[in-house]
Every structure is written in structure tokens, then in C-alpha cells.
Design a protein around this motif. Structure first.
Motif, PDB file in Angstrom:
ATOM      1  N   THR A  37       0.827  -1.208   0.000  1.00 42.64           N
ATOM      2  CA  THR A  37       0.000   0.000   0.000  1.00 42.64           C
ATOM      3  C   THR A  37       0.856   1.251   0.000  1.00 42.64           C
ATOM      4  N   ASP A  65      -2.458  -1.109  -7.193  1.00 40.57           N
ATOM      5  CA  ASP A  65      -3.386  -1.892  -6.380  1.00 40.57           C
ATOM      6  C   ASP A  65      -3.608  -3.235  -7.087  1.00 40.57           C
ATOM      7  N   SER A  92      -5.995  -4.392   4.645  1.00 38.24           N
ATOM      8  CA  SER A  92      -7.310  -3.995   4.157  1.00 38.24           C
ATOM      9  C   SER A  92      -8.367  -4.382   5.188  1.00 38.24           C
ATOM     10  N   ASP A  93      -9.531  -3.777   5.081  1.00 36.71           N
ATOM     11  CA  ASP A  93     -10.659  -4.228   5.886  1.00 36.71           C
ATOM     12  C   ASP A  93     -11.103  -5.584   5.345  1.00 36.71           C
ATOM     13  N   LEU A  97     -12.497  -6.444   1.634  1.00 32.63           N
ATOM     14  CA  LEU A  97     -11.632  -7.249   0.774  1.00 32.63           C
ATOM     15  C   LEU A  97     -12.334  -8.520   0.327  1.00 32.63           C
ATOM     16  N   HIS A 128      -1.150   0.337   9.457  1.00 26.83           N
ATOM     17  CA  HIS A 128      -2.504  -0.191   9.283  1.00 26.83           C
ATOM     18  C   HIS A 128      -3.071  -0.732  10.589  1.00 26.83           C
TER      19      HIS A 128
END
Length: 288
Positions: A37, A65, A92-93, A97, A128
Motif C-alpha cells: 500500500t 493496487d 485492508s478491511d 476485501l 494499518h
């Protein structure tokens, strides 16, 4: 043995869509892309290859991405497997995802594989909110939660790092199970994780003895009571019959070759040469 391509994506050179279509047209079975990221400028985490904060390639800070990249590839291909080497799901959530991956699998006709990593760059993970010393646990929970969303009509999950109550989530993947491959060093710790929670292993670029590592992986796979055999995806540099034969005997199922960081005409010429070398070694000639 299946042959695939890994493109270290960036905002320059050939696009993922062009690379994936060219690979499919030449008979390759799979197309992989990586993920970062961001790269914190100041880091305590050493890169596994350099052993320092120095990066071996500036594309680490320029990667596209992966799911957008694979979406563009899906739109121009019909057969080739779409995967990551590797994605970092814990950045990521997991609910979002899961939706992204299920959507790509749905729209691509069931061609998605999740190649995931624990994350060598603990500074990146920290940004994160992922504790570096818990990254394997976080990834296990994320994978379990996503599998619930992919397979259950009313999905729910309770863990230390992700929890949600009974929920509806569609589309479901076309595949009955999204395969999960783990890209990490071939250690006992890695293989125990795979035997419990994964479907296969992606080697690292600096893996020295793949055959010895696969023996250890098979041992833990069997001890965990898993059926069949794990998928083993080995990263290679140049086609070599002796190496490929030894890998096949050791249980390697797939071999990936990286593309150069060059403009599209140069990459296409490289793919032509690579396909020419691999065709006598088992690369299937695509049918019209």
C-alpha cells in the motif's frame, strides 16, 4: 507442471492488462501481481533480501493496487488464473476485501487465487494498525472471516482482530473455495500455518533448496490430517530442464517467471523468447 508469469507492477512499463493478455495468448497458465500500500520512508524492518532498510527495487514504492490490476486483466482474458504474489490482506478491511475478491471471481468466471503474505515490512503493517508480532494471527483471522463471507448464507465471525454478527454478503465466488497460497520463507513455522489454514506455498525469490522445503511442507500437511497435497508455486529465473525435473519430483506444481521492468514491446519480445524455451518443457500451445 503449470507455468505462470509474475509482473511486479508499477506506474510505468507494460500494463497488467497487456501483460496478462500476452501471457494467456502464449499459453501461460497464471498471472500474478504483488501488493504494497505504501513504504514508510523511515523503517526498522529490514528487507529479507538486502538485510537492511535498502530496497532491492524501487517498484516496491510504485506498485499498483493488485485487485484493480487483476480486474483490468480479467476484462481482456478468458482462461488465465488471476492471483497475487503476494497480497497483504491484513492491510485492508477484511469485509471489504472479501467483497472485492468475490466480485473479481464472479466477474472473471472463477479464476481468482489469493496469494497472501504475512508482511516483512512491519512498519507498513503498523500504519494499518497491525502489530508486527501478531501478523500471522491477524492473517489467519482475516482468512477465516473472508471464507465465512464467501461460503455462508448468513456469515458471522468472532475473533480478536475481526468480528461481525450474522450478515448477508453477495456475490459469492464462483469457485466453491478461493484457494489461499502463502508466500513466505520455507520454515517450519510457515508450513505449520499453511497446513492449518492455507492451500499451498509460494516460494521466496531467495529460497535456496526448494526440494528440502517441500519435504517439510508435506510432513506438516500430512500431520495436520489434510487430504491430497498442497500446491507449491516456485519462483524461477531461467528455464532449466534439470531444475524443473527436480522440482516436479519434489512436488512443485507451478513455476513463475518474472517480467522485466521495460516498455511493452520489450516485454512482449521477452515473453516470446520465454514461451519458446518453455514449449519443449511442457508449456501448452494455446488453441485458437
Amino acid at each position: 507442471m503449470r507455468f505462470g508469469i509474475v509482473l511486479f507492477t508499477s506506474d510505468r512499463g507494460i500494463t497488467p492488462a497487456a501483460a496478462a493478455k500476452a501471457a494467456e495468448d502464449r499459453g501461460f497458465d497464471s498471472f500474478f501481481v504483488p501488493e504494497h500500500t505504501h513504504i514508510p520512508v523511515k523503517r526498522d524492518a529490514a528487507h529479507p533480501q538486502t538485510g537492511t532498510a535498502e530496497l532491492p527495487d524501487d517498484r516496491y514504492m510504485r506498485t499498483l493496487d493488485p485487485w484493480v490490476a487483476l480486474g483490468t486483466a480479467a476484462a481482456v482474458t478468458s482462461r488465465i488464473e488471476l492471483s497475487t504474489a503476494v497480497a497483504l490482506p491484513t492491510e485492508s478491511d477484511p469485509i471489504t476485501l472479501a467483497k472485492t475478491i468475490a466480485t473479481l471471481d464472479h466477474l472473471s468466471g472463477g479464476r481468482v487465487t489469493l496469494g497472501a503474505g504475512f508482511g516483512w515490512n512491519t512498519d507498513e503493517l503498523t500504519d494499518h494498525g497491525v502489530p508486527g508480532n501478531k501478523r500471522r494471527t491477524v492473517l489467519r483471522e482475516y482468512i477465516e472471516a473472508m471464507r465465512a463471507l464467501w461460503t455462508e448464507e448468513e456469515a458471522s465471525y468472532t475473533g480478536d482482530f475481526v468480528s461481525f454478527g450474522p450478515s448477508w454478503a453477495w456475490p459469492k465466488p464462483i469457485q466453491s473455495q478461493i484457494p489461499v497460497l502463502i508466500g513466505a520463507g520455507g520454515t517450519e513455522k510457515t508450513f505449520k500455518w499453511i497446513a492449518r489454514s492455507g492451500d499451498g506455498w509460494i516460494t521466496t525469490p531467495y529460497e535456496s533448496d526448494v526440494s528440502a522445503s517441500t519435504t517439510l511442507l508435506m510432513k506438516h500437511w500430512q500431520e495436520a490430517g489434510r487430504e491430497g497435497t498442497p500446491r507449491v508455486v516456485a519462483l524461477a529465473h531461467k528455464p532449466d530442464l534439470e531444475t524443473l525435473s527436480a522440482w516436479a519430483e519434489a512436488g512443485v506444481t507451478d513455476v513463475l517467471y518474472g517480467l522485466p521492468d521495460k516498455p511493452e514491446p520489450d516485454v512482449l519480445a521477452y515473453l516470446d523468447r520465454l514461451a519458446g524455451k518453455l514449449t519443449p518443457l511442457g508449456l501448452a500451445t494455446p488453441t485458437a
